[in-house]
Design an enzyme around this catalytic site. Structure first.
Site, PDB file in Angstrom:
ATOM      1  N   THR A  32       0.828  -1.208   0.000  1.00 53.38           N
ATOM      2  CA  THR A  32       0.000   0.000   0.000  1.00 53.38           C
ATOM      3  C   THR A  32       0.860   1.256   0.000  1.00 53.38           C
ATOM      4  OG1 THR A  32      -1.837  -1.111   1.126  1.00 53.38           O
ATOM      5  CG2 THR A  32      -1.767   1.291   1.254  1.00 53.38           C
ATOM      6  N   ASP A  57      -7.625  -4.874  -2.384  1.00 52.94           N
ATOM      7  CA  ASP A  57      -7.341  -5.675  -1.186  1.00 52.94           C
ATOM      8  C   ASP A  57      -8.516  -5.547  -0.223  1.00 52.94           C
ATOM      9  OD1 ASP A  57      -6.396  -6.874   1.109  1.00 52.94           O
ATOM     10  OD2 ASP A  57      -4.425  -5.919   1.036  1.00 52.94           O
ATOM     11  N   GLU A 320       5.895   5.754  11.223  1.00 48.25           N
ATOM     12  CA  GLU A 320       4.920   5.308  10.233  1.00 48.25           C
ATOM     13  C   GLU A 320       4.855   6.288   9.068  1.00 48.25           C
ATOM     14  OE1 GLU A 320       1.309   3.044  12.135  1.00 48.25           O
ATOM     15  OE2 GLU A 320       1.586   4.951  13.160  1.00 48.25           O
TER      16      GLU A 320
END
EC number: 3.6.-.-
Length: 354
Positions: A32, A57, A320
């Site tokens: 992703t 997905d 992240e």
């Protein structure tokens, strides 16, 4: 003459011919993040074109990656005027199919049989039945692609120059890519049956004046169009995503061999989560050194196995990679390869989440 393949995706990012770009690999390797990064870089490098990023997905991570909600309809990414996202929801699509079947049954209920069928389908019976069929997620995703092509050809709604697919883990993706050939063969058989039994089928199904043979031929033509486009290297390519570990490398090789058997172009590999050796002691612990040594072993194998591929080596960041700002910073290394010496500070700039 230098035949070295560039270790970046610059040629793909600036491509003016590609209509379909698939991004896939083993679960948990950063598909992703990679698909979002490709889409962002293409949108930035070609501001006069429109790009669509689709998640096939079932986990649907696009909303999480960008930090905003996307659904079954294409919607612009906040802060970008030429990049849209959508997440195909199989359960919602099945519900729409069920509602359509209920309406069709009720409309054909003048003889009393439609009422019984409509009652049977009330409450989502069709959705419950079809939802358990293996491969239904991939089939519904493929239907969305077909609908998108048809809208483009008819000039309906917003048109997109390139569609990037954030695909499901390898097994789901391979089933998805097999569908054009599978459907083509299936429709060939259906065509033979309907040519012989068309009038009887129309009568039995209460289809009235619907030309079943005509509908099948139209569907077959659409499937063939997709099959031809998916096997045209100027229009379609597949970007493999992996990490530098044995199982991921093994599955990447299996994926590449399958793609080759489908006559699909594949010449790019993104290797994510690389630690890279660092000179300063603060960020270079013994565990990091040991892990980099292991990663380097498999990186050398990747370089040897895929010397004619664009192998893009992406760093493991301190935090992240979420939100448009962080994704944009990270995605630059797809266009121009990451250099630990000059670019090392960027991976720590991503330490604080947006």
């Amino acid at each position: 003459m230098d035949l070295t393949v560039e270790p970046n995706l610059h040629s793909l990012i600036t491509s003016t011919t590609h209509k379909w770009i698939f991004v896939g690999g083993k679960g948990g390797v950063g598909k992703t993040t990679s698909s979002c990064s490709i889409a962002i870089q293409m949108a930035l490098s070609q501001p006069n074109k429109q790009f669509l990023l689709i998640s096939t997905d079932p986990a649907h991570n696009l909303s999480d990656a960008f930090g905003e909600k996307f659904g079954k309809d294409a919607r612009k990414v906040t802060g970008m005027n030429n990049l849209s996202c959508m997440e195909i929801d199989p359960s919602a699509a099945l519900k729409d199919m069920n509602d359509m079947a209920v309406s069709r049954a009720n409309n054909n209920g003048s003889d009393g049989q439609g009422d019984d069928l409509g009652s049977l389908l009330q409450g989502g019976a069709l959705a419950d039945l079809t939802g358990s069929i293996p491969g239904i997620d991939e089939a519904l995703s493929f239907m969305e692609v077909m609908k998108h092509i048809k809208r483009q050809e008819q000039g309906e709604g917003e048109t997109f120059d390139t569609v990037i697919f954030d695909t499901a883990p390898t097994g789901h993706t391979l089933r998805f890519l097999q569908l054009p050939n599978t459907l083509s063969k299936l429709l060939e058989k259906f065509g033979e049956i309907t040519n012989k039994l068309g009038p009887m089928l129309n009568s039995f199904m209460g289809a009235g004046n619907v030309d079943i043979s005509g509908k099948l031929n139209e569907l077959k033509a659409n499937v063939e169009t997709i099959r031809q486009q998916f096997t045209d290297p100027d229009l379609t390519t597949f970007v493999c995503v992996c990490i530098s570990e044995f199982l991921s490398l093994y599955e990447t090789e299996r994926l590449i061999q399958e793609l080759i058997s489908y006559d699909m172009d594949v010449n790019s590999i993104i290797v994510n989560q690389l630690l890279f050796a660092e000179n300063d002691q603060e960020h270079n612990c013994k565990r990091c050194q040991a892990r980099w040594k292991m990663q380097k072993k498999y990186l050398d194998q990747i370089d040897e196995l895929y010397e004619d591929f664009h192998v893009v080596k992406m760093p493991l960041c301190a935090g992240e990679i979420r939100g448009l700002n962080n994704l944009t910073k990270f995605s630059q290394f797809l266009n121009k390869e990451y250099n630990p010496i000059t670019d090392g500070k960027v991976i720590y700039e991503l330490e604080d989440k947006e």
